[in-house]
Motif scaffolding. Structure first.
Motif, PDB file in Angstrom:
ATOM      1  N   ASP A  28       0.651  -1.174  -0.155  1.00 58.25           N
ATOM      2  CA  ASP A  28       0.037  -0.255  -0.020  1.00 58.25           C
ATOM      3  C   ASP A  28       0.820   1.205   0.041  1.00 58.25           C
ATOM      4  O   ASP A  28       0.140   2.258   0.455  1.00 58.25           O
ATOM      5  CB  ASP A  28      -0.989   0.007   1.237  1.00 58.25           C
ATOM      6  N   PHE A  29       2.029   1.150  -0.297  1.00 55.67           N
ATOM      7  CA  PHE A  29       2.942   2.023  -0.300  1.00 55.67           C
ATOM      8  C   PHE A  29       2.818   2.962  -1.738  1.00 55.67           C
ATOM      9  O   PHE A  29       2.836   2.598  -2.767  1.00 55.67           O
ATOM     10  CB  PHE A  29       4.470   1.728  -0.403  1.00 55.67           C
ATOM     11  N   LEU A  30       2.177   4.431  -1.558  1.00 55.27           N
ATOM     12  CA  LEU A  30       1.641   4.991  -2.602  1.00 55.27           C
ATOM     13  C   LEU A  30       2.411   5.975  -3.187  1.00 55.27           C
ATOM     14  O   LEU A  30       2.133   6.407  -4.318  1.00 55.27           O
ATOM     15  CB  LEU A  30       0.138   5.752  -2.182  1.00 55.27           C
ATOM     16  N   THR A  31       3.579   6.623  -2.533  1.00 49.29           N
ATOM     17  CA  THR A  31       4.200   7.521  -3.007  1.00 49.29           C
ATOM     18  C   THR A  31       5.131   7.285  -4.379  1.00 49.29           C
ATOM     19  O   THR A  31       5.931   5.908  -4.262  1.00 49.29           O
ATOM     20  CB  THR A  31       5.029   7.979  -2.013  1.00 49.29           C
ATOM     21  N   PRO A  32       4.962   7.749  -5.497  1.00 47.22           N
ATOM     22  CA  PRO A  32       5.877   7.148  -6.482  1.00 47.22           C
ATOM     23  C   PRO A  32       7.300   7.375  -6.196  1.00 47.22           C
ATOM     24  O   PRO A  32       7.661   8.280  -5.573  1.00 47.22           O
ATOM     25  CB  PRO A  32       5.350   7.981  -7.586  1.00 47.22           C
ATOM     26  N   ILE A  33       7.963   6.393  -6.806  1.00 46.70           N
ATOM     27  CA  ILE A  33       9.582   6.352  -6.743  1.00 46.70           C
ATOM     28  C   ILE A  33      10.155   6.376  -8.172  1.00 46.70           C
ATOM     29  O   ILE A  33       9.838   5.684  -8.941  1.00 46.70           O
ATOM     30  CB  ILE A  33       9.894   5.067  -6.026  1.00 46.70           C
ATOM     31  N   TYR A  54      11.401  -8.503  -6.475  1.00 51.54           N
ATOM     32  CA  TYR A  54      11.487  -8.239  -5.029  1.00 51.54           C
ATOM     33  C   TYR A  54      10.097  -7.506  -4.560  1.00 51.54           C
ATOM     34  O   TYR A  54      10.457  -7.048  -3.346  1.00 51.54           O
ATOM     35  CB  TYR A  54      12.743  -7.618  -4.721  1.00 51.54           C
ATOM     36  N   THR A  55       9.233  -7.256  -5.320  1.00 51.39           N
ATOM     37  CA  THR A  55       8.275  -6.404  -4.900  1.00 51.39           C
ATOM     38  C   THR A  55       6.887  -6.551  -5.576  1.00 51.39           C
ATOM     39  O   THR A  55       6.991  -7.032  -6.856  1.00 51.39           O
ATOM     40  CB  THR A  55       8.418  -4.795  -5.014  1.00 51.39           C
ATOM     41  N   LEU A  56       5.738  -6.204  -5.009  1.00 49.05           N
ATOM     42  CA  LEU A  56       4.407  -6.396  -5.642  1.00 49.05           C
ATOM     43  C   LEU A  56       4.041  -4.924  -6.169  1.00 49.05           C
ATOM     44  O   LEU A  56       3.153  -4.953  -7.168  1.00 49.05           O
ATOM     45  CB  LEU A  56       3.556  -6.928  -4.567  1.00 49.05           C
ATOM     46  N   LEU A  57       4.647  -3.920  -5.917  1.00 48.28           N
ATOM     47  CA  LEU A  57       4.542  -2.552  -6.441  1.00 48.28           C
ATOM     48  C   LEU A  57       4.865  -2.594  -7.897  1.00 48.28           C
ATOM     49  O   LEU A  57       6.105  -3.223  -8.343  1.00 48.28           O
ATOM     50  CB  LEU A  57       5.524  -1.429  -5.882  1.00 48.28           C
ATOM     51  N   PRO A  58       4.095  -2.193  -8.953  1.00 46.24           N
ATOM     52  CA  PRO A  58       4.630  -2.284 -10.517  1.00 46.24           C
ATOM     53  C   PRO A  58       5.800  -1.284 -10.789  1.00 46.24           C
ATOM     54  O   PRO A  58       5.896  -0.441 -10.245  1.00 46.24           O
ATOM     55  CB  PRO A  58       3.229  -1.662 -11.138  1.00 46.24           C
ATOM     56  N   ILE A  59       6.821  -2.053 -11.287  1.00 43.26           N
ATOM     57  CA  ILE A  59       8.124  -1.379 -11.907  1.00 43.26           C
ATOM     58  C   ILE A  59       7.937  -1.199 -13.403  1.00 43.26           C
ATOM     59  O   ILE A  59       7.643  -2.203 -14.041  1.00 43.26           O
ATOM     60  CB  ILE A  59       9.421  -2.178 -11.463  1.00 43.26           C
ATOM     61  N   LYS A  67       2.591   9.775 -17.391  1.00 44.59           N
ATOM     62  CA  LYS A  67       2.008  10.355 -15.996  1.00 44.59           C
ATOM     63  C   LYS A  67       2.571   9.720 -14.934  1.00 44.59           C
ATOM     64  O   LYS A  67       2.674   8.634 -14.807  1.00 44.59           O
ATOM     65  CB  LYS A  67       0.640  10.149 -16.177  1.00 44.59           C
ATOM     66  N   ILE A  68       2.810  10.596 -13.971  1.00 50.55           N
ATOM     67  CA  ILE A  68       3.452   9.859 -12.580  1.00 50.55           C
ATOM     68  C   ILE A  68       2.175   9.443 -11.643  1.00 50.55           C
ATOM     69  O   ILE A  68       1.286  10.198 -11.350  1.00 50.55           O
ATOM     70  CB  ILE A  68       4.199  10.978 -11.787  1.00 50.55           C
ATOM     71  N   LEU A  69       2.122   8.393 -11.485  1.00 49.16           N
ATOM     72  CA  LEU A  69       0.889   7.510 -10.879  1.00 49.16           C
ATOM     73  C   LEU A  69       1.372   6.991  -9.398  1.00 49.16           C
ATOM     74  O   LEU A  69       2.409   6.671  -9.318  1.00 49.16           O
ATOM     75  CB  LEU A  69       0.227   6.511 -11.631  1.00 49.16           C
ATOM     76  N   PRO A  70       0.457   7.102  -8.282  1.00 49.97           N
ATOM     77  CA  PRO A  70       0.682   6.724  -7.126  1.00 49.97           C
ATOM     78  C   PRO A  70       1.021   5.135  -7.319  1.00 49.97           C
ATOM     79  O   PRO A  70       0.637   4.439  -8.128  1.00 49.97           O
ATOM     80  CB  PRO A  70      -0.356   7.027  -6.333  1.00 49.97           C
ATOM     81  N   GLY A  71       1.827   4.581  -6.208  1.00 43.90           N
ATOM     82  CA  GLY A  71       2.120   3.065  -5.899  1.00 43.90           C
ATOM     83  C   GLY A  71       2.864   2.458  -6.954  1.00 43.90           C
ATOM     84  O   GLY A  71       2.818   1.522  -7.127  1.00 43.90           O
ATOM     85  N   GLN A  72       3.632   3.490  -7.814  1.00 43.21           N
ATOM     86  CA  GLN A  72       4.528   2.951  -8.920  1.00 43.21           C
ATOM     87  C   GLN A  72       6.113   3.092  -8.754  1.00 43.21           C
ATOM     88  O   GLN A  72       6.288   4.087  -8.124  1.00 43.21           O
ATOM     89  CB  GLN A  72       3.974   3.508 -10.206  1.00 43.21           C
ATOM     90  N   ILE A  73       6.841   2.282  -9.154  1.00 46.30           N
ATOM     91  CA  ILE A  73       8.242   2.614  -9.140  1.00 46.30           C
ATOM     92  C   ILE A  73       8.812   2.572 -10.769  1.00 46.30           C
ATOM     93  O   ILE A  73       8.484   1.714 -11.435  1.00 46.30           O
ATOM     94  CB  ILE A  73       9.012   1.391  -8.451  1.00 46.30           C
ATOM     95  N   TYR A  74       9.482   3.843 -10.987  1.00 49.75           N
ATOM     96  CA  TYR A  74       9.898   4.339 -12.403  1.00 49.75           C
ATOM     97  C   TYR A  74      11.453   4.196 -12.420  1.00 49.75           C
ATOM     98  O   TYR A  74      12.060   4.663 -11.671  1.00 49.75           O
ATOM     99  CB  TYR A  74       9.323   5.671 -12.528  1.00 49.75           C
ATOM    100  N   LEU A  75      11.577   3.391 -13.461  1.00 45.46           N
ATOM    101  CA  LEU A  75      13.265   3.422 -13.932  1.00 45.46           C
ATOM    102  C   LEU A  75      13.570   4.260 -15.082  1.00 45.46           C
ATOM    103  O   LEU A  75      12.999   4.455 -15.754  1.00 45.46           O
ATOM    104  CB  LEU A  75      13.731   2.058 -14.233  1.00 45.46           C
ATOM    105  N   ALA A  76      14.705   4.990 -14.794  1.00 48.74           N
ATOM    106  CA  ALA A  76      15.265   5.902 -15.873  1.00 48.74           C
ATOM    107  C   ALA A  76      15.549   4.968 -17.001  1.00 48.74           C
ATOM    108  O   ALA A  76      16.517   3.913 -16.481  1.00 48.74           O
ATOM    109  CB  ALA A  76      16.327   6.659 -15.676  1.00 48.74           C
ATOM    110  N   PRO A  77      15.162   5.054 -18.069  1.00 50.63           N
ATOM    111  CA  PRO A  77      15.873   4.158 -19.214  1.00 50.63           C
ATOM    112  C   PRO A  77      17.379   4.279 -19.621  1.00 50.63           C
ATOM    113  O   PRO A  77      17.832   5.379 -19.492  1.00 50.63           O
ATOM    114  CB  PRO A  77      14.780   4.362 -20.507  1.00 50.63           C
ATOM    115  N   PRO A  78      17.934   3.165 -19.955  1.00 56.44           N
ATOM    116  CA  PRO A  78      19.343   3.419 -20.193  1.00 56.44           C
ATOM    117  C   PRO A  78      19.515   4.387 -21.424  1.00 56.44           C
ATOM    118  O   PRO A  78      18.800   4.624 -22.278  1.00 56.44           O
ATOM    119  CB  PRO A  78      19.835   2.124 -20.814  1.00 56.44           C
TER     120      PRO A  78
END
Length: 190
Positions: A28-33, A54-59, A67-78
């Motif tokens: 339930d961690f909602l702050t986007p990363i 290692y996580t159920l939060l979507p990466i 769009k920046i959405l809550p509960g998501q983990i975002y990676l910078a593309p190479p």
């Protein structure tokens, strides 16, 4: 006040450091990363797949204007700088910063420009000084600054550079990081 985004920067040793953090974040961690991990431009989606175990939060790897959405983990593309705009991401192929693209400084500075005191900046293990300028800007704009305890880092250069440049709010071991983020983000929400 709640936090709009957590920005994390890492380089050498980052994969194992990120795994230790992600496995301890609740569903339930909602702050986007948003994460910048220095990696080779041909590395493909492997980082996303490795971390997703290692996580159920979507990466996901960021796409331009996403769009920046809550509960998501975002990676910078190479090979792309990752920037924050109001409520969405932008990608850039500008020149490398601190020999890196994506650059931690670019992500952190753009996040601080847009969200000021609603940003948490985290510097983890790494073998160069990318991130210290960005973390300095997060602090200057009133955001929260956290650095991995250098003695616990696979490479202490990046955490030490950040600590020498910024009066950081917290210096913590990896095992303390996820609980601290949860505490910061959840205690304010109540």
């Amino acid at each position: 006040m709640s936090f709009k985004i957590i920005v994390i920067g890492t380089s050498l040793g980052g994969l194992s450091a990120l795994k230790k953090i992600l496995i301890n974040l609740p569903t339930d961690f909602l702050t986007p990363i948003a994460i910048v991990q220095h990696r080779h431009k041909d590395s493909g989606k492997t980082l996303q797949e490795l971390l997703q175990e290692y996580t159920l939060l979507p990466i996901r790897e960021v796409e331009d204007k996403e769009k920046i959405l809550p509960g998501q983990i975002y990676l910078a593309p190479p090979d792309y700088h990752l920037l924050i705009e109001p409520d969405y991401f932008a990608l850039s192929t500008d020149e490398p910063v601190s020999y890196a693209r994506p650059s931690i400084d670019v992500l952190f500075e753009s996040a601080a420009d847009i969200y000021a005191e609603q940003v948490i900046g985290v510097i983890l293990t790494g073998a160069n000084e990318d991130g210290k300028q960005g973390l300095k800007k997060v602090k200057a704009r009133g955001g929260i600054t956290i650095v991995q305890e250098p003695t616990t880092a696979e490479s202490s250069i990046m955490p030490k550079a950040a600590i020498s440049a910024v009066a950081v709010d917290w210096i913590v071991s990896l095992s303390e990081l996820a609980p601290l983020l949860v505490n910061l983000c959840h205690s304010i929400r109540k």
